[in-house]
Design a protein around this motif. Structure first.
Motif, PDB file in Angstrom:
ATOM      1  N   LYS A 208       0.969  -1.226  -0.003  1.00 49.04           N
ATOM      2  CA  LYS A 208       0.031  -0.060  -0.145  1.00 49.04           C
ATOM      3  C   LYS A 208       1.038   1.279  -0.132  1.00 49.04           C
ATOM      4  CE  LYS A 208      -3.970  -1.978   2.498  1.00 49.04           C
ATOM      5  NZ  LYS A 208      -4.413  -2.079   3.759  1.00 49.04           N
ATOM      6  N   ASN A 212       1.057   4.125  -3.010  1.00 49.44           N
ATOM      7  CA  ASN A 212       0.770   5.548  -2.930  1.00 49.44           C
ATOM      8  C   ASN A 212       2.048   6.525  -3.086  1.00 49.44           C
ATOM      9  OD1 ASN A 212      -2.045   6.110  -1.636  1.00 49.44           O
ATOM     10  ND2 ASN A 212      -1.557   4.229  -0.322  1.00 49.44           N
ATOM     11  N   ASP A 267      -1.735   8.489   3.045  1.00 47.31           N
ATOM     12  CA  ASP A 267      -2.149   6.981   2.993  1.00 47.31           C
ATOM     13  C   ASP A 267      -0.961   6.270   3.082  1.00 47.31           C
ATOM     14  OD1 ASP A 267      -4.788   7.394   2.792  1.00 47.31           O
ATOM     15  OD2 ASP A 267      -5.186   7.307   0.595  1.00 47.31           O
ATOM     16  N   SER A 271       0.290   3.734   5.978  1.00 50.13           N
ATOM     17  CA  SER A 271       0.732   2.124   5.825  1.00 50.13           C
ATOM     18  C   SER A 271       1.954   1.765   6.804  1.00 50.13           C
ATOM     19  CB  SER A 271       0.856   1.736   4.400  1.00 50.13           C
ATOM     20  OG  SER A 271      -0.238   2.330   3.535  1.00 50.13           O
TER      21      SER A 271
END
Lengths: 294, 294
Positions: A208, A212, A267, A271
């Motif tokens: 993730k 991002n 984001d 993570s």
């Protein structure tokens, strides 16, 4: 740039440069070909991909003699893609990072072949790791092939070319970038995690993060293209607008693009919670990608 | 062609074609890129490289579900090299095997990228073998990288380009061919031997065989270029003489080239004594390479 990140880069970038040169120089090859390969390897660049591999290991508190090689393999793939992207039949760029592009110096035929050989070398390097377990090596080869081939970087370049003659939606634009630049960045993060013996749940989080920062990287590039001068960028500024290309600013406006950039950044850093470090190296990299001027 | 070889080829070639198509078709990729990759994969060709991989296994009396994949990986590398060799900046060929070359159909940019992606796919395929031991897989990746990169096929292409503007000695001409075509043929033989669990001494003999059929293959190509018509070859005949290129016939005369061909053939078949078979599949291949009309 954050001082800790700056000192990490100051320490690691010269190691990466030296190792890439060694890995090409020790190959037996016609001297003209080697010269062309080394020219592009040494034509500058922020070394973000190899640094990310090493940043993952740093955050896991691991060290591996193989990590530097894997880092270099990723950068060689990136380098080959730039040589081919710059070709007259593709982006037809005469300059990159302020220096003449490979085909301008060595001719088109040698540039094609230097790119080809750099790709091959990357896979050869993975097969020469000395400490990773055989299963890890095979996993790295499979991941690099997936990230850089038809379903990854090369596929993204095709989507990008096709997008030049069509107005893209935001979703389509994301698809281009997830493939063209995101896939190889993801390889770097995942490769670092594999060499750090990360657990599956950690790997999921890192994927993730990679996705991002990949999108953040691209949106920042698009924003810089609008807000910087050619001199600042070392390549033609405002080239996207000039070519009517779909970009984040063209789809969302400059302010909307900036907001989207901040969302990707948030984001990405979220993570990294599992690392339980306030300022992990990966967090500092995410900050840098968003804040950089070039 | 010998009936046993003919029946071997009739059995195996369709399997190779089907598997190559499957291996490309199952990739997620932009359709235009996939179409371009498949066009060249399906543009014909004698499939000598993948057939040689399978011939080694046949001679060892082995079977391996992985062998077909390795055979295809080698042919994809060969296919990518043809796409790039045909480019306007390289040999600038409009036709190959009687069909328009990839860039004539899909444009230069897509042709470059299709070649790139075929190379990547070859390495991805090796990393996806299901039966070979991990050490064998890594050895195959290392061998393929060595055979196809700067010290192998790509380096040979550079030597070949440089040789076009210089008169080569016989030794230099051999160097070109040992790299440009020999290295990948050697990979095929060696890969087949690895999958057959061949012993080191056997591997040594097979390397000699590979070297000699590689040179025989090239000298036969040179001879056919002189003695065939364009129609027979499916490509422009007498192109070497027209371009003043150093070839075996230009250096040794047609008769001298024929003698050299017979010497390579003898040396190749002598290396197969250890198989203790009068008509091994590899022997029949060596015969075919020397006797073929196209």
């Amino acid at each position: 740039m954050d001082k800790r990140l700056q000192s990490f880069i100051s320490e690691k970038a010269p190691l990466i440069d030296a190792e890439m040169n060694r890995l090409i120089d020790t190959e037996k090859a016609p001297s003209s070909l080697k010269e062309s390969m080394l020219y592009s390897v040494n034509a500058g660049g922020k070394r973000i991909r190899p640094l990310l591999v090493l940043a993952v290991l740093a955050d896991f508190g691991k060290d591996s003699a193989d990590a530097l090689k894997v880092a270099c393999a990723a950068e060689l793939i990136h380098t080959y893609s730039l040589i081919h992207d710059d070709l007259p039949s593709m982006d037809d760029d005469d300059f990159r990072r302020g220096k003449p592009t490979n085909h301008r110096v060595f001719g088109e035929a040698t540039a094609v072949l230097a790119g080809d050989a750099l790709q091959t070398r990357a896979f050869g390097i993975l097969a020469s790791l000395e400490h990773a377990k055989p299963d890890q090596v095979i996993r790295l080869v499979a991941l690099l092939a997936d990230a850089s081939g038809a379903n990854g970087m090369v596929g993204g370049q095709v989507l990008d070319m096709e997008g030049e003659t069509a107005a893209l939606s935001l979703k389509e634009l994301e698809e281009v970038h997830l493939h063209k630049t995101g896939a190889l960045l993801s390889f770097c993060i995942e490769a670092g995690a594999i060499l750090s013996d990360a657990e599956d749940a950690e790997l999921d989080q890192l994927r993730k993060y990679a996705k991002n920062i990949g999108l953040a990287f691209q949106i920042k590039d698009d924003i810089l293209d609008v807000t910087s001068t050619t001199e600042q960028l070392g390549k033609t500024a405002n080239s996207d607008a000039a070519s009517d290309k779909s970009t984040y600013p063209s789809l969302l406006g400059l302010e909307g693009a900036q907001q989207q950039l901040e969302k990707y950044h948030l984001d990405a850093t979220a993570s990294l919670d599992f690392l339980k470090k306030e300022n992990s190296m990966l967090k500092l990299f995410a900050d840098y990608i968003v804040q950089r001027d070039v």
